[in-house]
Design a protein around this motif. Structure first.
Motif, short mmCIF file in Angstrom:
data_model
loop_
_atom_site.label_atom_id
_atom_site.label_comp_id
_atom_site.label_asym_id
_atom_site.label_seq_id
_atom_site.Cartn_x
_atom_site.Cartn_y
_atom_site.Cartn_z
N THR A 204 0.82 -1.21 0.00
CA THR A 204 0.00 0.00 0.00
C THR A 204 0.85 1.26 0.00
N GLN A 205 1.97 1.23 0.68
CA GLN A 205 2.85 2.40 0.67
C GLN A 205 3.50 2.59 -0.69
N LEU A 206 3.87 1.51 -1.34
CA LEU A 206 4.54 1.61 -2.63
C LEU A 206 3.58 2.07 -3.72
N VAL A 207 2.43 1.41 -3.83
CA VAL A 207 1.51 1.67 -4.94
C VAL A 207 0.61 2.86 -4.68
N PHE A 208 0.17 3.05 -3.43
CA PHE A 208 -0.82 4.08 -3.12
C PHE A 208 -0.25 5.26 -2.34
N ASN A 209 1.07 5.23 -2.05
CA ASN A 209 1.67 6.28 -1.22
C ASN A 209 0.83 6.46 0.05
N ALA A 210 0.53 5.34 0.70
CA ALA A 210 -0.44 5.31 1.79
C ALA A 210 0.17 5.78 3.11
N PHE A 211 -0.72 6.36 3.93
CA PHE A 211 -0.36 6.67 5.31
C PHE A 211 -1.48 6.14 6.21
N PRO A 212 -1.14 5.72 7.43
CA PRO A 212 -2.14 5.07 8.29
C PRO A 212 -3.10 6.06 8.93
N VAL A 213 -4.36 5.67 8.95
CA VAL A 213 -5.40 6.45 9.61
C VAL A 213 -6.06 5.57 10.67
N ASP A 214 -6.05 6.04 11.91
CA ASP A 214 -6.73 5.33 12.97
C ASP A 214 -8.20 5.71 12.93
N ARG A 215 -9.05 4.76 12.61
CA ARG A 215 -10.47 5.05 12.44
C ARG A 215 -11.16 5.44 13.74
N ARG A 216 -10.47 5.25 14.88
CA ARG A 216 -11.02 5.68 16.16
C ARG A 216 -10.54 7.08 16.54
N GLY A 217 -9.64 7.65 15.70
CA GLY A 217 -9.14 8.99 15.97
C GLY A 217 -8.16 9.04 17.12
N GLU A 218 -7.50 7.93 17.36
CA GLU A 218 -6.55 7.86 18.47
C GLU A 218 -5.18 7.46 17.96
N GLY A 219 -4.23 7.34 18.89
CA GLY A 219 -2.93 6.80 18.56
C GLY A 219 -1.94 7.80 18.00
N ALA A 220 -0.78 7.26 17.59
CA ALA A 220 0.34 8.09 17.17
C ALA A 220 0.09 8.80 15.85
N ASN A 221 -0.87 8.32 15.06
CA ASN A 221 -1.12 8.91 13.74
C ASN A 221 -2.05 10.11 13.78
N ARG A 222 -2.53 10.45 14.95
CA ARG A 222 -3.44 11.58 15.06
C ARG A 222 -2.72 12.87 14.67
N GLY A 223 -3.34 13.65 13.82
CA GLY A 223 -2.74 14.90 13.38
C GLY A 223 -1.82 14.77 12.18
N LEU A 224 -1.61 13.53 11.71
CA LEU A 224 -0.69 13.32 10.58
C LEU A 224 -1.18 13.98 9.31
N SER A 225 -2.50 13.99 9.09
CA SER A 225 -3.06 14.58 7.87
C SER A 225 -2.69 16.05 7.75
N LYS A 226 -2.81 16.79 8.83
CA LYS A 226 -2.47 18.22 8.81
C LYS A 226 -0.99 18.42 8.54
N LYS A 227 -0.17 17.56 9.11
CA LYS A 227 1.27 17.68 8.90
C LYS A 227 1.63 17.44 7.44
N LEU A 228 0.98 16.47 6.81
CA LEU A 228 1.26 16.18 5.41
C LEU A 228 0.82 17.34 4.51
N LEU A 229 -0.36 17.89 4.77
CA LEU A 229 -0.82 19.04 3.99
C LEU A 229 0.11 20.23 4.18
#
Length: 214
Positions: A85-110
């Motif tokens: 998924t990272q290779l083909v889709f340039n994917a980043f993880p999203v926690d569907r519960r809105g928790e964990g270390a990935n919280r706020g990653l979307s804003k950082k990428l933008l």
């Protein structure tokens, strides 16, 4: 190198698996809308084909770095899923519960100038019918002051429905309909913006269904 790998993988996939039509409605020069690659792309979601379809349909100035938010509890649980998924889709993880270390990653990428692909329904449709959009993508675009590019995917569910491991035979027809970028209006809140985004995707879907029948 990863850009090239993604493009090769997606090209090979689509040539052999689906019969794809791309339409773009009023998608003008990026400078006219302030879309210089940094934006939030939103689309309806009913198939594992959706992310590569969107990446193949949006203009190159968006697709070259477009990152796809995927469910961390599904795609990032095993190394082979994560790698693919990272290779083909340039994917980043999203926690569907809105928790964990990935919280706020979307804003950082933008903030780093990376456009994001988000599926506002939250999960793949089991029937192909579009579910109401959740407010997250609209809130993100509103808070970061970036435009939203609406995309309607038609035929993806029929080509590879939820639960299928591979597209059906015969190169089934799919349509990627890309609309003009949307910006939040003055004094518009996330609820109102989300309603406009969903309406734009539904309108694109309705306007381009005939390509499947043809």
């Amino acid at each position: 190198m990863r850009r090239l790998a993604r493009r090769v993988a997606q090209t090979v996939f689509f040539r052999g698996m689906v019969n794809r039509t791309i339409t773009r409605t009023n998608l003008v020069d990026p400078a006219a809308y302030g879309v210089k690659g940094t934006c939030v792309v939103v689309a309806n979601h009913s198939s594992h084909l959706d992310a590569p379809l969107v990446m193949s349909g949006v203009p190159h100035y968006i697709s070259r770095d477009l990152a796809t938010g995927v469910a961390a509890d599904y795609f990032f649980t095993a190394w082979h899923k994560k790698f693919f998924t990272q290779l083909v889709f340039n994917a980043f993880p999203v926690d569907r519960r809105g928790e964990g270390a990935n919280r706020g990653l979307s804003k950082k990428l933008l903030a780093a100038g990376i456009p994001l692909l988000i599926f506002p329904e939250g999960t793949r449709s089991k029937t192909g019918k579009m579910a109401p959009f959740q407010i997250g993508a609209a809130s993100l675009a509103l808070s970061t002051q970036v435009p939203v590019v609406p995309v309607a995917l038609i035929g993806a569910h029929e080509a590879m429905p939820r639960g299928a491991n591979w597209p059906r035979r015969g190169r089934p027809p799919v349509v990627v309909a890309v609309g003009a970028p949307l910006r939040a209006r003055s004094n518009e809140n996330a609820i109102g913006f989300n309603e406009r985004i969903e309406a734009a995707v539904r309108a694109l879907y309705a306007a381009n269904r005939h390509h499947i029948r043809d």
